[in-house]
Scaffold this motif. Structure first.
Motif, PDB file in Angstrom:
ATOM      1  N   LYS A  20     -15.644   2.693  -1.538  1.00  0.00           N
ATOM      2  CA  LYS A  20     -14.414   2.114  -2.080  1.00  0.00           C
ATOM      3  C   LYS A  20     -13.585   1.412  -1.022  1.00  0.00           C
ATOM      4  O   LYS A  20     -12.579   0.794  -1.336  1.00  0.00           O
ATOM      5  N   ARG A  21     -13.992   1.550   0.230  1.00  0.00           N
ATOM      6  CA  ARG A  21     -13.265   0.865   1.290  1.00  0.00           C
ATOM      7  C   ARG A  21     -13.621  -0.617   1.299  1.00  0.00           C
ATOM      8  O   ARG A  21     -14.761  -0.985   1.028  1.00  0.00           O
ATOM      9  N   PRO A  22     -12.673  -1.465   1.651  1.00  0.00           N
ATOM     10  CA  PRO A  22     -12.990  -2.904   1.744  1.00  0.00           C
ATOM     11  C   PRO A  22     -13.750  -3.220   3.024  1.00  0.00           C
ATOM     12  O   PRO A  22     -13.725  -2.470   3.991  1.00  0.00           O
ATOM     13  N   PHE A  52       1.749  -0.325  -4.844  1.00  0.00           N
ATOM     14  CA  PHE A  52       1.649  -1.514  -5.682  1.00  0.00           C
ATOM     15  C   PHE A  52       0.185  -1.945  -5.773  1.00  0.00           C
ATOM     16  O   PHE A  52      -0.234  -2.549  -6.756  1.00  0.00           O
ATOM     17  N   VAL A  53      -0.549  -1.673  -4.719  1.00  0.00           N
ATOM     18  CA  VAL A  53      -1.986  -1.902  -4.690  1.00  0.00           C
ATOM     19  C   VAL A  53      -2.587  -0.747  -3.900  1.00  0.00           C
ATOM     20  O   VAL A  53      -1.953  -0.202  -2.998  1.00  0.00           O
ATOM     21  N   THR A  54      -3.774  -0.346  -4.254  1.00  0.00           N
ATOM     22  CA  THR A  54      -4.459   0.728  -3.532  1.00  0.00           C
ATOM     23  C   THR A  54      -5.617   0.143  -2.750  1.00  0.00           C
ATOM     24  O   THR A  54      -6.111  -0.954  -3.059  1.00  0.00           O
ATOM     25  N   ILE A  55      -6.054   0.873  -1.747  1.00  0.00           N
ATOM     26  CA  ILE A  55      -7.084   0.339  -0.845  1.00  0.00           C
ATOM     27  C   ILE A  55      -8.383   0.097  -1.585  1.00  0.00           C
ATOM     28  O   ILE A  55      -9.153  -0.805  -1.219  1.00  0.00           O
ATOM     29  N   ASP A  56      -8.645   0.854  -2.653  1.00  0.00           N
ATOM     30  CA  ASP A  56      -9.892   0.653  -3.387  1.00  0.00           C
ATOM     31  C   ASP A  56      -9.856  -0.592  -4.258  1.00  0.00           C
ATOM     32  O   ASP A  56     -10.885  -0.990  -4.816  1.00  0.00           O
ATOM     33  N   LYS A 100      -5.272   3.146   9.623  1.00  0.00           N
ATOM     34  CA  LYS A 100      -5.086   4.578   9.839  1.00  0.00           C
ATOM     35  C   LYS A 100      -4.552   5.276   8.599  1.00  0.00           C
ATOM     36  O   LYS A 100      -5.059   6.337   8.211  1.00  0.00           O
ATOM     37  N   ASP A 101      -3.518   4.681   7.952  1.00  0.00           N
ATOM     38  CA  ASP A 101      -2.845   5.377   6.858  1.00  0.00           C
ATOM     39  C   ASP A 101      -3.540   5.215   5.513  1.00  0.00           C
ATOM     40  O   ASP A 101      -3.390   6.080   4.638  1.00  0.00           O
ATOM     41  N   PHE A 102      -4.319   4.157   5.341  1.00  0.00           N
ATOM     42  CA  PHE A 102      -4.852   3.907   4.004  1.00  0.00           C
ATOM     43  C   PHE A 102      -6.369   3.687   3.994  1.00  0.00           C
ATOM     44  O   PHE A 102      -7.064   4.216   3.136  1.00  0.00           O
ATOM     45  N   LEU A 155       0.829  -1.202   0.000  1.00  0.00           N
ATOM     46  CA  LEU A 155       0.000   0.000   0.000  1.00  0.00           C
ATOM     47  C   LEU A 155       0.864   1.254   0.000  1.00  0.00           C
ATOM     48  O   LEU A 155       0.585   2.233  -0.705  1.00  0.00           O
ATOM     49  N   MET A 156       1.930   1.230   0.787  1.00  0.00           N
ATOM     50  CA  MET A 156       2.798   2.393   0.888  1.00  0.00           C
ATOM     51  C   MET A 156       3.438   2.702  -0.465  1.00  0.00           C
ATOM     52  O   MET A 156       3.524   3.860  -0.879  1.00  0.00           O
TER      53      MET A 156
END
Length: 1465
Positions: free
Chosen positions: A316-318, A277-281, A305-307, A273-274
């Motif tokens: 869009k959140r899991p 490479f992949v996004t939270i959505d 907290k960060d993503f 995530l940082m």
């Protein structure tokens, strides 16, 4: 079966290692092991029938089956549709453009199921093959897969369904006891989410992934195996030990595109995530296993907290689903801990609405209290006192001493002694010895080696004491065991007093306790108790009972099978590992937290199981906490509203912590992640293989706040950064790292994914890719004969040239000899003298090539040819075709005592013509009675029937007759009945055809030993050989070859072998246009064993008598190669930095490049790898008519095995030979250009370097008064006047000094150049000063001369440190401290030159300055290497007049001592 197993093992990726494990104890819940049950009764009949049909074919019933059933009923897949599709050539989707969304989703589900089903069939076949293989032959992943082959129940209980339905709608944390089936809820939720995902993908939505997050490596493998068995989707697993933190975005995207579910440690997802490479959505579900681990800065909390919360669009959140047995894993308020967990994971705690139903569904053990008598105070046993008195001061024994004393009270006296038996076992003692040596070598303060030797001796003495100690067998009495252990023995005896299938776990706190209890009960537990131990996968310290993850798995398999039925386990068995249901759980040591109590009790899930705890106080406390937790869960509102969301998720200080999101990729940098990003960047900078660079954080205070500055290594593009003031040191440190990362990103040294750009350049310079495999060998052509012989035959010459062969000291032959001559069509070169080993001494062979030629006729050539062929026949029993045109050379006798001069001698006057003509015109002579006895003095006899029998006669022995017995001091023969029989070599059948006179003389002679290698010392076996014998002349023949000529002819094979080698060496040098003396040329291409480069190892297949090998020349050639390429790079690439120099130089000088170029040049043909052979010295141009080897074709070339590195080393040796052979460097420069074959080095003369050098502007700019003053001060220390003072200033500018201040670059480029120049001066000194030392010795003692310690002392001695310009107080402090110490050491040394050895290593800047200064005087003097030599002679040489004082320094250098210690261990 074999093919299936091979395919199975190929699917186990490289990360599936034997030693995987987490540094922490396993802290994750065991997976629920439940049996498959029928489908619900209300399931539709068609589905049940279809399921039964699939199951009859070996397929699993799953959610996808019902999907397939729906598709079949709807008619989207029918035989008719298939037929139409086949005829029209279109897919079903393309033939129905108006297909409904529902139909599209159904088709997508079917195609997904069908694709995965094909893989499942293969997987099941592989699993069948796996089941037939023994555990020891399987990988860890296969072991786990074999054990996790049961499908989780398909009939969830009511409370599981309730929580599953709730999890579909909102984020929850399922709080259920161990064994209550939390994993099933997760599987149901994943299936539900995957079904939705397939439909969404069919609608064209971007794909999303499910992440199953765990806290330790153990669970990555275990949960992956469970999900893989219970889901019909592509699943993969990752953890840090796989090296995935070094993967690029393309690698991750490939995995994300191929898989729908990822099982990984939370840190892996956080890094992805940082780096964006992949996004939270792109994530549809986050499952947090063992959610109680979520703490303030835990990866679980940081992901949220960060993503998670950073995504403002909640759609869009899991979905979030957490699992835990208790939200509390520490001693704290239960309600507060639960609400904090809800806040951190942004989810609400949920449990079964009816806890009584849960209690009925999960087996609970009966809980008992085991009370034992009060334990005595710790005491010392006699063995303890003995060891303490002798070894109590040794730091490595502190842990066992402490445990042994504690064990005397807790466990009993037997345990207190027994701990030493495994702590000082042979293998553990070796580890301890290595630890002592590592600690000694890592100490900053120098100590004498005697200190290390003393510690190792004490350790070995302790090992000896324990080895000789008699340990008594334990008895179940208080004298041996404590009341606590006796109580345990009582409970175990009740369970295992008779054969039983019961299983038991005993939880202990210490690994030592687990080990000792396991040993104890293997002795006193009885025949029905089969104990084992289960501890965590800790690595590191000796005697820590280190086990691998695989060993854990194998232990659990044995426990599940019943091979073991009682485990003594640490907290690793509380959670994380899948442990079978137990009948008895004993808590031998106290609980630490509530969750430990819940989880360890949960292992007793068998019906009628018991949980016994050996204390009352904490039990009541934990019961109190458990009841409070239960009341909290029951008090949750019916709608399970999220609790704790009114709390601030961040620490109050988080408000000042900034974040940065890259606009290109969305990669996010936070204060928390900046430390890892910066550390990764620094580790990717070029560095020595034996060190890992790290950023340095310097903290300072400003009022009540802290300010941190981070300093990066010298070769970093950003040298430092300062963070904002912060109230806490930890935040200030992150602030500095954050600022540094921003600067690196701004300069594009971090890419858009916040990864260092240097990884793209590293492969080009990594030694692993440039080095050769030392063990790799290949077969190559070998040139046996020089081309001069083959090139000269085919015609009759009109003139020939004479080369005489004589011995300088022939007395060692112990008989008379005369020189030989060799006639050739062209004049041979002047060969160097070389030794041959005679009977009693050594002598040089003197080869003199006479300049005048001999004009000859055909008849004279006939005579030469006959004489030569007679020598071959008489001496070596070889008959060659008489072919004058194809004879490559001719042998002639040289008149004894003739004076041979290269230029003044007339060659015809040197030849003994009478002997030449006698031998040419007459063959062997036969004995008859008219022959006088004096005739047999000093003759050469041959056996016509046995070519191996040749004799030098002494004279007639009148005291013997032919039929006399063979004297006892005679050399062994085929027949020993009498002297006449001894003289006849014919077999008995042939003997009958011959009659020999019994009235003939007996001759005393010496048999010739043909197997001698005259180039090597005479062997002991040859010394012991008897040559004296008595023979009769009639069965033999008298050769016309004089004995003196025959004597020299016997040595001729060794001589011509060496001459052939010289001529081949001469050919290779001429081929490469190198002017090299023949002795050095041959030395450079000689490899005398398979492991010539391993100087102090037993030589393998050593070829005797080859002379010096290439090692010493390779040593100096390697150094010149480094210097030449460094100068070339400096002159041709003025804008490159030091790192680029190193990369380009490595590409030129690496063994791989030298090897590749040597192959193109066919250098391997010329390498001498075979010693003298009596089968290869003959002229191959003549046809052999009779003799050994007749009928076998032999050419001038054969094959030989060479290591790749050998070929590269010989290239360097030829460079060394070219250097040593000439007073100037031109020859060596040409050799370097030839063998590196690079555009970065194309010089052919030394002068070319300076001609290609363009002076940079900073060097020629006008010097300031400061620069001129510096030059004047430095000139006082070394008598050299700088033409360009600004160049000198550059040698004293540290990389930390800002370029903008003086517009002069730092010293790194000059230091790169000076390092190679100084190396060359040191190596040249050692090479010339110690001509007999091997390269190992030279290398070890060079280490002292070029060490940073010595150069740091030289820097201070010359006062160079005073002129160094740098920016940073840290460097100043380090220099000041070192200068004080080195000057004090010099004062106390009383003039000894090695005073610097006892001082710690200096700051690296000081030796760098000395090397940079050497580079500066070289450049300023227009590349005059003589100035480098003058600096060496003036300031360096005096320290090393006596190299013996540095023997210990060389031996203690890590590159020498560590391999030696490894070999000794």
């Amino acid at each position: 079966m074999a093919d299936l197993m091979a395919a199975c093992e190929e699917n186990v990726i490289a990360a599936d290692r034997e030693e995987l494990g987490s540094p922490c104890l396993a802290q994750a819940e065991t997976n629920q092991r439940v049996d498959a049950t029928p489908r619900p009764a209300n399931a539709s009949e068609p589905t049940s029938k279809f399921t039964d049909s699939l199951n009859s074919n070996g397929l699993q019933a799953s959610g996808a089956i019902s999907q397939l059933h729906e598709l079949t009923i709807s008619g989207s897949v029918t035989p008719e549709n298939e037929s139409e599709t086949d005829e029209e050539g279109d897919s079903p989707l393309s033939s129905q453009p108006d297909i409904s969304d529902k139909r599209r989703r159904q088709n997508a589900k079917f195609h997904s199921w069908f694709s995965n089903r094909a893989k499942t069939i293969c997987h099941e076949d592989l699993k069948t093959a796996t089941q037939a293989v023994d555990d020891a032959a399987l990988s860890t992943r296969s072991l786990i897969s074999r054990q996790e082959s049961t499908v989780i129940i398909t009939d969830p209980r009511e409370y599981q369904t309730e929580l599953f339905e709730r999890a579909k709608k909102q984020n929850i944390i399922a709080v259920l006891d161990t064994g209550s089936g939390k994993t099933l809820i997760a599987v149901l939720l994943i299936r539900h989410v995957l079904d939705q995902e397939l439909g969404n993908r069919a609608l064209g939505n971007p794909p999303r992934i499910t992440f199953f997050l765990v806290d330790c490596v153990t669970l990555v493998f275990q949960q992956h195996a469970v999900l893989e068995c219970n889901l019909d989707a592509n699943i993969e697993r990752f953890c840090g030990e796989m090296g995935c933190d070094l993967w690029q975005k393309s690698t991750w995207e490939k995995h994300f595109s191929e898989n729908m579910v990822i099982v990984c440690t939370a840190e892996v997802l956080y890094q992805c995530l940082m780096h964006s490479f992949v996004t939270i959505d792109r994530i549809n579900l986050l499952i947090f296993d063992e959610a109680h681990h979520a703490k303030k800065n835990h990866s679980y909390a940081r992901i949220i907290k960060d993503f998670y919360l950073a995504e403002s669009d909640e759609d869009k959140r899991p979905r979030v689903f957490g699992m835990t047995a208790s939200p509390v894993d520490a001693r704290m308020d239960v309600v507060k801990a639960a609400r904090d967990l809800e806040t951190l994971l942004h989810a609400q705690i949920a449990t079964a609405s009816d806890l009584k139903l849960l209690q009925k569904s999960v087996n609970r053990p009966s809980e008992l209290i085991g009370q034992y008598d009060k334990l005595p105070s710790p005491f010392e046993t006699p063995l303890y006192k003995q060891l303490k008195a002798r070894f109590g001061d040794m730091a490595v024994f502190s842990k066992p001493f402490r445990f042994a004393k504690e064990a005397s009270s807790e466990l009993g006296s037997w345990f207190a002694d027994q701990v030493w038996s495994f702590f000082l076992a042979e293998e553990e003692a070796r580890k301890l010895e290595s630890k002592i040596e590592r600690n000694f070598l890592s100490e900053k303060t120098e100590h004498p080696m005697t200190k290390l030797d003393a510690e190792v001796a004490l350790l070995r003495e302790a090992r000896e004491v324990i080895s000789n100690h008699t340990f008594r067998e334990p008895k179940p009495i208080l004298a041996d065991l404590s009341s606590k252990v006796l109580l345990l023995q009582h409970y175990l005896a009740l369970v295992f007093e008779r054969p039983t299938e019961a299983k038991c776990i005993v939880f202990v706190q210490s690994r030592y306790t687990a080990k000792l209890l396991g040993d104890l009960f293997s002795r006193i537990g009885g025949p029905n108790l089969r104990p084992g131990i289960l501890v965590g996968t800790r690595t590191g310290e000796p005697c820590d009972l280190n086990v691998s993850f695989r060993q854990q798995v194998v232990t659990l398999i044995s426990f599940r099978k019943g091979t073991l039925n009682c485990l003594f386990a640490t907290s690793v068995a509380e959670e994380g590992l899948d442990i079978p249901d137990c009948n008895l759980v004993v808590r031998f040591d106290l609980y630490g937290t509530l969750i430990q109590y819940i989880q360890s009790r949960g292992r007793a899930r068998h019906s009628n199981s018991r949980a016994i705890q050996f204390t009352l106080r904490l039990y009541r406390t934990l019961n109190f906490f458990q009841e409070k937790m239960r009341r909290f869960c029951e008090s949750l509102p019916a709608d399970r509203l999220l609790q704790g969301n009114d709390y601030d998720l961040d620490d109050p200080s988080d408000s000042m912590q900034r974040s940065f999101t890259d606009s290109e990729t969305g990669a996010k940098l936070t204060y928390g992640s900046s430390l890892a990003v910066l550390s990764h960047f620094v580790s990717c900078l070029p560095h020595n293989i034996d060190s890992t660079p790290q950023p340095t954080y310097v903290m300072s205070s400003s009022g009540k706040q802290f300010v941190c500055e981070v300093i990066l290594p010298e070769n970093s593009p950003v040298l430092s950064a300062t963070g904002r003031a912060s109230p806490r040191k930890s935040i200030a440190k992150r602030a500095a790292a954050f600022e540094a990362c921003l600067l690196l990103r701004k300069g594009r040294y971090l890419d858009a994914n916040l990864l260092p750009i240097y990884h793209k350049q590293l492969p080009a310079m990594r030694n692993a890719q440039l080095a050769l495999n030392l063990k790799n060998t290949n077969s190559y052509d070998l040139r046996i004969k020089p081309s001069i012989w083959a090139d000269s035959v085919g015609s009759l010459p009109t003139e020939v040239f004479l080369t005489t062969l004589e011995l300088a000291e022939p007395e060692g032959l112990n008989r008379a000899y005369q020189p030989l001559g060799i006639l050739t069509r062209s004049r041979l070169p002047n060969f160097p003298r070389f030794p041959v080993h005679l009977e009693s001494s050594k002598s040089d062979v003197i080869c003199t090539s006479v300049s005048q030629s001999i004009h000859i006729t055909e008849s004279l050539l006939e005579t030469f040819t006959k004489f030569t062929l007679r020598i071959f026949h008489a001496i070596f029993n070889k008959v060659y075709e008489h072919n004058v045109e194809n004879t490559p050379y001719w042998l002639v006798p040289i008149t004894p005592g003739a004076t041979v001069s290269q230029n003044d001698s007339a060659p015809k006057d040197l030849i003994q013509w009478d002997v030449l003509e006698l031998v040419a015109d007459h063959g062997e002579l036969h004995w008859d009675k008219s022959v006088d006895a004096a005739f047999f003095k000093e003759r050469f006899l041959v056996d016509p029937w046995d070519g191996s029998r040749r004799f030098f006669t002494v004279g007639v022995a009148p005291e013997f007759r032919p039929l006399d017995p063979v004297p006892p001091d005679t050399a062994p023969g085929k027949y020993m009945d009498n002297i006449l029989e001894y003289s006849i070599s014919l077999w008995k059948k042939a003997r009958s055809k011959h009659q020999f006179s019994t009235d003939q003389p007996v001759i005393l002679a010496h048999r010739v030993l043909h197997r001698r290698n005259w180039l090597d010392e005479i062997t002991e076996k040859e010394k012991e050989s008897i040559s004296k014998c008595y023979v009769c002349p009639e069965p033999l023949k008298v050769s016309t070859v004089p004995a003196t000529v025959a004597m020299m002819a016997l040595i001729f094979p060794a001589i011509i072998t060496r001459l052939d080698s010289y001529l081949i060496a001469d050919e290779v040098c001429k081929k490469f246009h190198l002017d090299v003396s023949l002795d050095l040329a041959l030395e450079a291409i000689t490899k005398d064993s398979d492991n010539s480069e391993e100087h102090r190892e037993q030589q393998i297949q050593f070829q005797r008598g080859m002379g010096k090998n290439y090692e010493r020349l390779e040593f100096i050639g390697d150094c010149f190669l480094k210097m030449a390429t460094s100068i070339s790079l400096y002159t041709q690439n003025p804008d490159d930095d030091e790192f680029e120099y190193h990369v380009k130089r490595m590409l030129m000088v690496c063994n791989q490049n030298l090897y590749n170029n040597a192959l193109k040049l066919r250098l391997y043909e010329y390498i001498r790898s075979q010693g003298f052979s009596r089968r290869t010295w003959y002229p191959v141009e003549l046809k052999l008519l009779f003799g050994k080897g007749h009928g076998k074709e032999k050419g001038a070339n054969q094959r030989h095995m060479l290591g790749d590195k050998t070929i590269a080393d010989v290239s360097e040796a030829l460079i060394g030979a070219a250097l040593v052979s000439n007073s100037n460097f031109d020859n060596a420069v040409r050799a370097v250009t030839m063998f590196v074959c690079s555009a970065d080095h194309n010089m052919v003369r030394w002068a070319d370097y300076y001609q290609l050098y363009s002076k940079p502007a900073y060097q020629t700019s006008q010097a300031s008064a400061s620069h001129i003053d510096l030059a004047a001060k430095v000139e006082l220390k070394h008598n050299y006047h700088f033409r360009y003072p600004r160049l000198l200033r550059s040698a004293f500018i540290h990389p930390s000094y800002p370029y903008s201040w003086e517009k002069i670059p730092c010293y790194q480029r000059l230091e790169f150049l000076g390092d190679s120049l100084f190396d060359m001066a040191c190596v040249n000194f050692l090479f010339c000063r110690f001509p007999d030392k091997d390269p190992q010795w030279l290398t070890e003692h060079k280490m002292a001369m070029v060490s940073n310690r010595f150069l740091g002392a030289v820097c201070v001695k010359l006062g160079f440190h005073r002129h160094l310009r740098f920016n940073g107080s840290l460097i100043e402090h380090q220099i000041r401290e070192y200068v004080t110490e080195i000057q004090e050491a010099e004062r106390e040394s009383n003039g000894l030159p090695d005073y610097w050895v006892s001082v710690k290593a200096p700051p690296k800047a000081l030796p760098d300055v000395v090397e940079a200064y050497i580079g500066a005087i070289f450049v300023d003097s227009e590349f005059d290497y003589g100035e480098v030599e003058r600096f060496f002679d003036t300031h360096i040489k005096r320290y090393f007049e006596d190299m013996s004082i540095y023997d210990s320094f060389a031996n203690n250098h890590p590159t020498v001592r560590l391999p030696l210690l490894h070999t000794l261990s």
